[in-house]
Enzyme design. Structure first.
Site, short mmCIF file in Angstrom:
data_model
loop_
_atom_site.label_atom_id
_atom_site.label_comp_id
_atom_site.label_asym_id
_atom_site.label_seq_id
_atom_site.Cartn_x
_atom_site.Cartn_y
_atom_site.Cartn_z
N ILE A 127 -21.45 -7.30 14.46
CA ILE A 127 -22.25 -7.88 15.55
C ILE A 127 -21.58 -7.79 16.92
O ILE A 127 -22.21 -8.04 17.93
CB ILE A 127 -22.69 -9.34 15.25
CG1 ILE A 127 -21.50 -10.26 15.06
CG2 ILE A 127 -23.64 -9.38 14.06
CD1 ILE A 127 -21.87 -11.74 15.07
N GLY A 162 -21.40 -13.77 3.84
CA GLY A 162 -20.58 -14.97 3.99
C GLY A 162 -21.11 -16.10 3.11
O GLY A 162 -22.16 -15.98 2.48
N TYR A 186 -11.13 -21.69 18.87
CA TYR A 186 -12.29 -21.50 17.98
C TYR A 186 -13.46 -22.33 18.48
O TYR A 186 -14.59 -21.84 18.62
CB TYR A 186 -11.92 -21.90 16.54
CG TYR A 186 -13.12 -22.14 15.64
CD1 TYR A 186 -13.79 -21.07 15.05
CD2 TYR A 186 -13.58 -23.43 15.38
CE1 TYR A 186 -14.90 -21.29 14.23
CE2 TYR A 186 -14.67 -23.66 14.57
CZ TYR A 186 -15.33 -22.59 14.00
OH TYR A 186 -16.43 -22.81 13.19
N LEU A 198 -22.49 -18.98 3.77
CA LEU A 198 -23.83 -19.45 4.11
C LEU A 198 -24.85 -18.31 4.02
O LEU A 198 -25.98 -18.52 3.55
CB LEU A 198 -23.84 -20.03 5.54
CG LEU A 198 -25.21 -20.42 6.09
CD1 LEU A 198 -25.87 -21.49 5.23
CD2 LEU A 198 -25.07 -20.91 7.54
#
Ligand code: NAP
Length: 283
Positions: free
Chosen positions: A33, A6, A121, A8
């Site tokens: 995950i 990703g 979210y 980051l």
């Protein structure tokens, strides 16, 4: 490192390797995950001292239609990570969002300001923070805001800078909200400040935002100024530009706790934007 490809994740991997750490970079294809057994066996296999989680479900508007999907990745998967870290006595470093706040404040948010998420979210990210802290005494949870980094060039989701450049390429007028303020954060600086916190052995909740509260409209202006483009850029607002998810009108983050811990303050946002374009050209 989970979520290693990703925006980051790539910067964290880079920063850690520059500082001579051995890093096992795992992307979604290697470990999803949400799969507790896969997380557990990855941690058992690598004997990690510190586990970074930069994986996330980040589709803020889509999450209103599929809140379970957001909750699986942003909350229940963090529980998987926290439980697995607990088993092998590893430290967990997890990332959260400025959207845990409702935007009623008019000052940059501090870590102990009350949270009040406004959508699916945001609720899922707040739950992730709680899971990290519920199972681990020394989890490090870093909240950030409007992340933009050159890694976004290669991800499906991209970032706001690339979106603006794409829209400029269409030749159509671009409308951006001027009544929502955040603190956009340059991913390489976020990665480096996070590693600073880890090296100091710090745990708990920290804000690492870009340090410059700015509306998305003004941020778009800055992008085009630094890029040297002059598209027609028009200001709009929340009332005219409706989105499925409610967002906080003001979600700038205060970096005061990070600075009190002895970390270098963030540079002015324009400087970070110049670094973004320099790095973009290089890659
Ligand atoms: N981007 C922002 O503006 C922003 C703002 C505030 C906070 N944050 C937080 O900052 C952190 C980093 O975000 P980012 O900008 O780097 O996001 P990003 O570029 O969207 O990266 C997220 C990564 O997570 C991966 N991922 C998604 N579901 C996964 C799963 N089930 N298992 C393993 N990997 C999975 C994605 O893989 P795929 O590409 O295969 O989906 C992607 O590589 C996140 O915690 C995010 O919530 C971001």
């Amino acid at each position: 490192m989970f979520g290693a490809s990703g925006q980051l994740g790539v910067e964290l991997v880079h920063e850690l390797r520059v500082r001579q750490y051995e890093v096992k970079a795992l992307d979604r294809a290697q470990v999803d995950i949400t799969d507790a057994a896969a997380v557990e066996s990855a941690l058992a296999a690598y004997d990690a001292e510190v586990v970074f989680n930069s994986a996330a479900y980040n589709q803020v508007d889509v999450a209103e239609k599929e809140p379970q999907a957001a909750f699986q990745v942003n909350a229940l998967a963090v529980r998987n990570l926290a439980l697995a870290c607990r088993q092998v006595d590893a430290r967990l470093v997890h990332f959260s969002t400025d959207y845990v706040f409702d935007g009623a404040a008019r000052h940059p948010y501090a870590e102990d300001d009350p949270t009040h998420p406004l959508g699916a979210y945001a609720v899922s990210k707040l739950a992730g923070e709680l899971y990290a802290q519920a199972y681990l005494d020394r989890a490090l949870v870093v909240r950030t805001s409007g992340v933009f980094g050159p890694g976004g060039l290669a991800t499906a989701r991209g970032n706001f800078v690339e979106l603006m450049l794409r829209l400029a390429g269409t030749g159509q007028p671009i409308r951006v909200v001027e009544d929502h303020v955040a603190s956009p954060t340059f991913a390489p600086l976020l990665a480096s400040r996070t590693v600073d916190l880890v090296q100091r052995g710090l745990a708990g909740l920290f804000h690492i935002g870009g340090g410059t509260p700015i509306s998305w409209f003004q941020f778009a202006r800055m992008i085009f100024e630094v890029a040297g483009f002059e598209p027609t850029l028009l200001a709009t607002n929340e009332r005219e530009y409706r989105t499925p998810a409610r967002r906080p009108k003001y979600s700038a983050l205060s970096n005061a706790r990070m600075e009190r811990a002895g970390l270098e303050p963030m540079p002015p946002l324009k400087q970070a934007m110049e670094a973004y374009f320099a790095e973009r050209k290089r890659r």
